[in-house]
Scaffold this active site. Structure first.
Site, PDB file in Angstrom:
ATOM      1  N   GLY A  27      -7.131   9.282   3.205  1.00  0.00           N
ATOM      2  CA  GLY A  27      -5.915   9.488   2.405  1.00  0.00           C
ATOM      3  C   GLY A  27      -5.696  10.964   2.117  1.00  0.00           C
ATOM      4  N   HIS A  28      -6.754  11.632   1.647  1.00  0.00           N
ATOM      5  CA  HIS A  28      -6.658  13.073   1.390  1.00  0.00           C
ATOM      6  C   HIS A  28      -6.292  13.821   2.672  1.00  0.00           C
ATOM      7  CE1 HIS A  28      -9.768  12.068  -1.851  1.00  0.00           C
ATOM      8  NE2 HIS A  28      -8.787  12.600  -2.537  1.00  0.00           N
ATOM      9  N   MET A 175      -7.193   3.488   0.176  1.00  0.00           N
ATOM     10  CA  MET A 175      -8.360   4.374   0.159  1.00  0.00           C
ATOM     11  C   MET A 175      -8.465   5.076  -1.179  1.00  0.00           C
ATOM     12  SD  MET A 175      -8.707   5.939   3.885  1.00  0.00           S
ATOM     13  CE  MET A 175      -8.765   4.861   5.297  1.00  0.00           C
TER      14      MET A 175
HETATM   15  P1  AMP Z   1      -7.621  12.344  -5.947  1.00  0.00           P
HETATM   16  O1  AMP Z   1      -8.632  13.196  -5.279  1.00  0.00           O
HETATM   17  O2  AMP Z   1      -7.986  10.899  -6.000  1.00  0.00           O
HETATM   18  O3  AMP Z   1      -7.131  12.903  -7.254  1.00  0.00           O
HETATM   19  O4  AMP Z   1      -6.339  12.363  -4.994  1.00  0.00           O
HETATM   20  C1  AMP Z   1      -5.765  13.563  -4.563  1.00  0.00           C
HETATM   21  C2  AMP Z   1      -4.436  13.259  -3.944  1.00  0.00           C
HETATM   22  O5  AMP Z   1      -4.609  12.344  -2.861  1.00  0.00           O
HETATM   23  C3  AMP Z   1      -3.456  12.601  -4.929  1.00  0.00           C
HETATM   24  O6  AMP Z   1      -2.141  13.089  -4.673  1.00  0.00           O
HETATM   25  C4  AMP Z   1      -3.561  11.148  -4.559  1.00  0.00           C
HETATM   26  O7  AMP Z   1      -2.401  10.397  -4.857  1.00  0.00           O
HETATM   27  C5  AMP Z   1      -3.771  11.236  -3.069  1.00  0.00           C
HETATM   28  N1  AMP Z   1      -4.400  10.015  -2.553  1.00  0.00           N
HETATM   29  C6  AMP Z   1      -5.584   9.487  -2.915  1.00  0.00           C
HETATM   30  N2  AMP Z   1      -5.824   8.337  -2.246  1.00  0.00           N
HETATM   31  C7  AMP Z   1      -4.735   8.131  -1.463  1.00  0.00           C
HETATM   32  C8  AMP Z   1      -4.357   7.116  -0.533  1.00  0.00           C
HETATM   33  N3  AMP Z   1      -5.134   6.071  -0.276  1.00  0.00           N
HETATM   34  N4  AMP Z   1      -3.171   7.238   0.089  1.00  0.00           N
HETATM   35  C9  AMP Z   1      -2.356   8.291  -0.162  1.00  0.00           C
HETATM   36  N5  AMP Z   1      -2.655   9.274  -1.017  1.00  0.00           N
HETATM   37  C10 AMP Z   1      -3.832   9.206  -1.665  1.00  0.00           C
END
Ligand code: AMP
Length: 273
Positions: A27-28, A175
């Site tokens: 995802g990241h 994810m």
């Molecule tokens: P995090 O590290 O969880 O704070 O996420 C960092 C960025 O990645 C944020 O903009 C989240 O929305 C995005 N993100 C995390 N998981 C996903 C996913 N499965 N699909 C799309 N974006 C994601």
């Protein structure tokens, strides 16, 4: 970081930014690839932001692996991996916070008091340091996306906020770094979030329009999976997040479900035909 950004801006190049808490998954990486397409330079930050976690939440347990993240970022072609220290971001005497009042209230805001104040504050700080032209946020954190878009608009930050679709595992599980908390049995149950979203879409396609009974059905469906505990199941307006009773236009279905100790979120725009 600031000096680099100022130099790049002076050269007339456009900077894209992807803020994260690290422990990268596909995802990241998808967000980073998208961001790279949209600008000349790409900055990614890793910061597990203490002020967005409640006292009983998983700040200490949140997974971290900076070496692996750095390797993946390099493979993608990230220009700067910005990893500030908490002490530098919040030195003693820190006392300024920003709050997006209405959009922060429902859903995760109601269950995690102070969460979006922490998110908005850290994003504003990161934007001021990184000075991006655009930033990419995942729609998995849909409410966060709306909060940040509002923040940027209200405070005239002049940054384009781009939403990226949810990236899923093959069986539909969105994810998340928090998926690492799941035991193999819990991991099987965790597919119920995506399946619940599909079930709702199907029911609405078949003509269901009243949100309250559909919500009950979805809650029962989720609870039929072992290890699950519902935090919320809400139908709401996709722009204001106000609760929706009658599904007569595209409606956001937002879920937060504990599977074991992992609190998982997911959402979908449910469209009547
Ligand atoms: P995090 O590290 O969880 O704070 O996420 C960092 C960025 O990645 C944020 O903009 C989240 O929305 C995005 N993100 C995390 N998981 C996903 C996913 N499965 N699909 C799309 N974006 C994601």
């Amino acid at each position: 970081m600031r000096a680099w950004s100022e130099r790049v801006r002076q050269d007339g190049a456009r900077i894209a930014f992807v803020p994260t808490m690290g422990y990268f998954h596909e995802g990241h990486l998808a967000l980073m690839r998208k961001a790279k397409e949209l600008a000349d330079k790409l900055v990614v930050s890793i910061f597990v932001n203490p002020i967005q976690f409640g006292p009983q939440e998983d700040f200490a347990a949140y997974p971290r692996d900076l070496n692996r993240d750095a390797r993946l970022a390099e493979e993608i072609g990230v220009d700067v991996l910005f990893v500030p220290e908490a002490q530098k971001m919040y030195p003693s005497g820190f006392q300024t916070y920003v709050e997006v009042s209405e959009l922060s209230k429902p859903l995760c805001g109601a269950r995690r008091p102070g969460h979006f104040r922490g998110v908005a504050t850290v994003c504003l700080k990161l934007f001021n340091i990184v000075k991006p032209h655009l930033a990419v946020f995942g729609l998995k954190d849909y409410q966060q996306f709306l909060v940040i878009r509002r923040l940027v608009e209200d405070l005239n930050l002049g940054i384009e906020i781009v939403g990226h679709p949810i990236v899923r595992e093959e069986d539909g599980l969105a994810m998340s770094s928090r998926n690492t908390y799941l035991s193999p049995e819990e991991r099987k149950s965790a597919t119920c979030l995506y399946k619940a979203l599909c079930l709702a879409q199907e029911k609405v396609k078949e003509g269901a329009r009243e949100a309250p009974p559909l919500k009950k059905e979805i809650e029962a469906f989720i609870l039929s999976y072992p290890y699950t505990r519902i935090d919320y199941v809400e139908f709401c307006h996709p722009e204001t997040l106000e609760p929706v009773k009658e599904i007569s236009s595209p409606t956001l279905l937002a879920l937060a479900v504990f599977v074991g100790r992992a609190r998982l979120i997911d959402n979908a725009l449910i469209k009547p035909l």
